[in-house]
Design a protein around this motif. Structure first.
Motif, PDB file in Angstrom:
ATOM      1  N   ASP A 104      12.137  21.169   5.370  1.00  0.00           N
ATOM      2  CA  ASP A 104      11.668  20.853   4.392  1.00  0.00           C
ATOM      3  C   ASP A 104      11.936  20.013   3.011  1.00  0.00           C
ATOM      4  OD1 ASP A 104       8.634  21.137   2.863  1.00  0.00           O
ATOM      5  OD2 ASP A 104       9.009  22.920   1.884  1.00  0.00           O
ATOM      6  N   GLU A 105      11.410  19.449   1.873  1.00  0.00           N
ATOM      7  CA  GLU A 105      11.791  19.154   0.776  1.00  0.00           C
ATOM      8  C   GLU A 105      11.278  19.303  -0.277  1.00  0.00           C
ATOM      9  OE1 GLU A 105       9.182  14.426   1.164  1.00  0.00           O
ATOM     10  OE2 GLU A 105      11.082  15.162   2.156  1.00  0.00           O
ATOM     11  N   ALA A 106      12.099  19.297  -1.539  1.00  0.00           N
ATOM     12  CA  ALA A 106      12.054  20.157  -2.695  1.00  0.00           C
ATOM     13  C   ALA A 106      11.946  18.324  -3.404  1.00  0.00           C
ATOM     14  CB  ALA A 106      13.348  20.208  -3.391  1.00  0.00           C
ATOM     15  N   LEU A 107      10.789  18.657  -4.463  1.00  0.00           N
ATOM     16  CA  LEU A 107      10.803  17.298  -5.236  1.00  0.00           C
ATOM     17  C   LEU A 107      11.690  17.643  -6.771  1.00  0.00           C
ATOM     18  CD1 LEU A 107       7.346  16.513  -4.538  1.00  0.00           C
ATOM     19  CD2 LEU A 107       9.433  15.765  -3.038  1.00  0.00           C
ATOM     20  N   TYR A 108      11.834  16.175  -7.378  1.00  0.00           N
ATOM     21  CA  TYR A 108      12.253  16.236  -9.111  1.00  0.00           C
ATOM     22  C   TYR A 108      11.721  17.257  -9.538  1.00  0.00           C
ATOM     23  CZ  TYR A 108      13.601  14.859 -13.128  1.00  0.00           C
ATOM     24  OH  TYR A 108      14.101  14.715 -14.630  1.00  0.00           O
ATOM     25  N   GLY A 109      12.567  17.808  -9.930  1.00  0.00           N
ATOM     26  CA  GLY A 109      11.956  18.755 -11.783  1.00  0.00           C
ATOM     27  C   GLY A 109      11.213  20.580 -10.825  1.00  0.00           C
ATOM     28  N   MET A 110      11.142  20.748  -9.622  1.00  0.00           N
ATOM     29  CA  MET A 110      10.979  21.715  -9.176  1.00  0.00           C
ATOM     30  C   MET A 110      12.254  23.078  -9.396  1.00  0.00           C
ATOM     31  SD  MET A 110       8.913  20.929  -5.399  1.00  0.00           S
ATOM     32  CE  MET A 110       9.410  22.542  -4.587  1.00  0.00           C
ATOM     33  N   ARG A 111      11.575  24.382 -10.109  1.00  0.00           N
ATOM     34  CA  ARG A 111      13.174  25.082  -9.784  1.00  0.00           C
ATOM     35  C   ARG A 111      13.152  25.816  -8.181  1.00  0.00           C
ATOM     36  NH1 ARG A 111      14.473  27.860 -14.159  1.00  0.00           N
ATOM     37  NH2 ARG A 111      13.855  26.736 -15.856  1.00  0.00           N
ATOM     38  N   VAL A 112      14.507  26.044  -7.892  1.00  0.00           N
ATOM     39  CA  VAL A 112      14.389  26.842  -6.768  1.00  0.00           C
ATOM     40  C   VAL A 112      15.748  27.582  -7.146  1.00  0.00           C
ATOM     41  CG1 VAL A 112      14.329  24.768  -5.079  1.00  0.00           C
ATOM     42  CG2 VAL A 112      16.390  24.862  -6.193  1.00  0.00           C
ATOM     43  N   CYS A 146      17.357  17.441  -9.277  1.00  0.00           N
ATOM     44  CA  CYS A 146      17.498  16.707 -10.155  1.00  0.00           C
ATOM     45  C   CYS A 146      17.549  15.186  -9.459  1.00  0.00           C
ATOM     46  CB  CYS A 146      18.545  16.435 -10.819  1.00  0.00           C
ATOM     47  SG  CYS A 146      20.019  16.674 -10.441  1.00  0.00           S
ATOM     48  N   ALA A 147      17.285  15.324  -7.912  1.00  0.00           N
ATOM     49  CA  ALA A 147      17.510  14.252  -7.666  1.00  0.00           C
ATOM     50  C   ALA A 147      15.959  14.112  -7.092  1.00  0.00           C
ATOM     51  CB  ALA A 147      17.847  14.404  -5.986  1.00  0.00           C
ATOM     52  N   ALA A 148      15.646  12.716  -6.518  1.00  0.00           N
ATOM     53  CA  ALA A 148      13.999  12.915  -6.191  1.00  0.00           C
ATOM     54  C   ALA A 148      13.486  13.094  -5.864  1.00  0.00           C
ATOM     55  CB  ALA A 148      13.934  11.295  -6.489  1.00  0.00           C
ATOM     56  N   ILE A 149      14.132  13.659  -4.201  1.00  0.00           N
ATOM     57  CA  ILE A 149      13.992  14.509  -3.256  1.00  0.00           C
ATOM     58  C   ILE A 149      14.993  14.748  -2.640  1.00  0.00           C
ATOM     59  CG2 ILE A 149      12.901  14.796  -1.018  1.00  0.00           C
ATOM     60  CD1 ILE A 149      11.326  11.918  -1.644  1.00  0.00           C
ATOM     61  N   ALA A 150      15.162  16.976  -2.393  1.00  0.00           N
ATOM     62  CA  ALA A 150      16.134  17.464  -1.741  1.00  0.00           C
ATOM     63  C   ALA A 150      15.893  17.263  -0.511  1.00  0.00           C
ATOM     64  CB  ALA A 150      16.586  17.908  -3.280  1.00  0.00           C
ATOM     65  N   PRO A 151      16.216  17.175   0.561  1.00  0.00           N
ATOM     66  CA  PRO A 151      15.479  17.300   1.846  1.00  0.00           C
ATOM     67  C   PRO A 151      16.492  19.139   1.964  1.00  0.00           C
ATOM     68  CG  PRO A 151      17.030  15.437   2.016  1.00  0.00           C
ATOM     69  CD  PRO A 151      17.428  16.011   0.456  1.00  0.00           C
ATOM     70  N   LEU A 152      15.692  19.865   2.383  1.00  0.00           N
ATOM     71  CA  LEU A 152      16.421  21.405   2.782  1.00  0.00           C
ATOM     72  C   LEU A 152      16.561  21.132   4.583  1.00  0.00           C
ATOM     73  CD1 LEU A 152      13.778  22.654   0.667  1.00  0.00           C
ATOM     74  CD2 LEU A 152      15.571  22.388   0.404  1.00  0.00           C
ATOM     75  N   MET A 153      17.333  21.864   4.232  1.00  0.00           N
ATOM     76  CA  MET A 153      17.891  21.499   6.037  1.00  0.00           C
ATOM     77  C   MET A 153      17.534  22.632   6.408  1.00  0.00           C
ATOM     78  SD  MET A 153      17.889  18.107   5.815  1.00  0.00           S
ATOM     79  CE  MET A 153      18.855  17.713   7.053  1.00  0.00           C
ATOM     80  N   ILE A 154      18.002  22.918   8.124  1.00  0.00           N
ATOM     81  CA  ILE A 154      17.727  24.259   8.640  1.00  0.00           C
ATOM     82  C   ILE A 154      19.029  24.799   8.531  1.00  0.00           C
ATOM     83  CG2 ILE A 154      15.713  24.149   9.581  1.00  0.00           C
ATOM     84  CD1 ILE A 154      17.602  23.516  11.974  1.00  0.00           C
ATOM     85  N   ALA A 155      20.310  24.141   8.638  1.00  0.00           N
ATOM     86  CA  ALA A 155      21.576  24.733   8.114  1.00  0.00           C
ATOM     87  C   ALA A 155      22.389  23.642   7.603  1.00  0.00           C
ATOM     88  CB  ALA A 155      22.514  24.499   9.989  1.00  0.00           C
ATOM     89  N   PRO A 156      23.447  24.067   6.866  1.00  0.00           N
ATOM     90  CA  PRO A 156      24.261  22.957   5.838  1.00  0.00           C
ATOM     91  C   PRO A 156      24.937  22.190   6.492  1.00  0.00           C
ATOM     92  CG  PRO A 156      25.433  25.039   5.960  1.00  0.00           C
ATOM     93  CD  PRO A 156      23.794  25.262   8.090  1.00  0.00           C
TER      94      PRO A 156
END
Length: 72
Positions: A24-32, A6-16
């Motif tokens: 990587d990054e996931a974009l608005y509207g992508m299902r995960v 639901c964010a414009a870009i959701a950064p995908l980090m290698i650790a929390p």
């Protein structure tokens, strides 16, 4: 369980953690797919099989109506 970005870009980090490498990054509207949860962080897998940690605030509930609208 599934979620939608639901964010414009959701950064995908290698650790929390915010201070680690971005995988990587996931974009608005992508299902995960949610794989694991740790406090405010959630480990997810994208439809193209990348995995990473993102902050829970970047995600919302998966909306079945969104999928129907995309197919039209």
């Amino acid at each position: 369980m599934e979620a939608m970005v639901c964010a414009a870009i959701a950064p995908l980090m290698i650790a929390p953690r915010a201070d680690c490498e971005r995988a990587d990054e996931a974009l608005y509207g992508m299902r995960v797919e949610i794989l694991e949860e740790a406090g405010e962080w959630v480990r997810v897998r994208t439809h193209y099989r990348y995995e990473g940690w993102t902050q829970r605030a970047s995600l919302g509930e998966a909306d079945p109506a969104f999928d129907s609208a995309k197919k039209r």
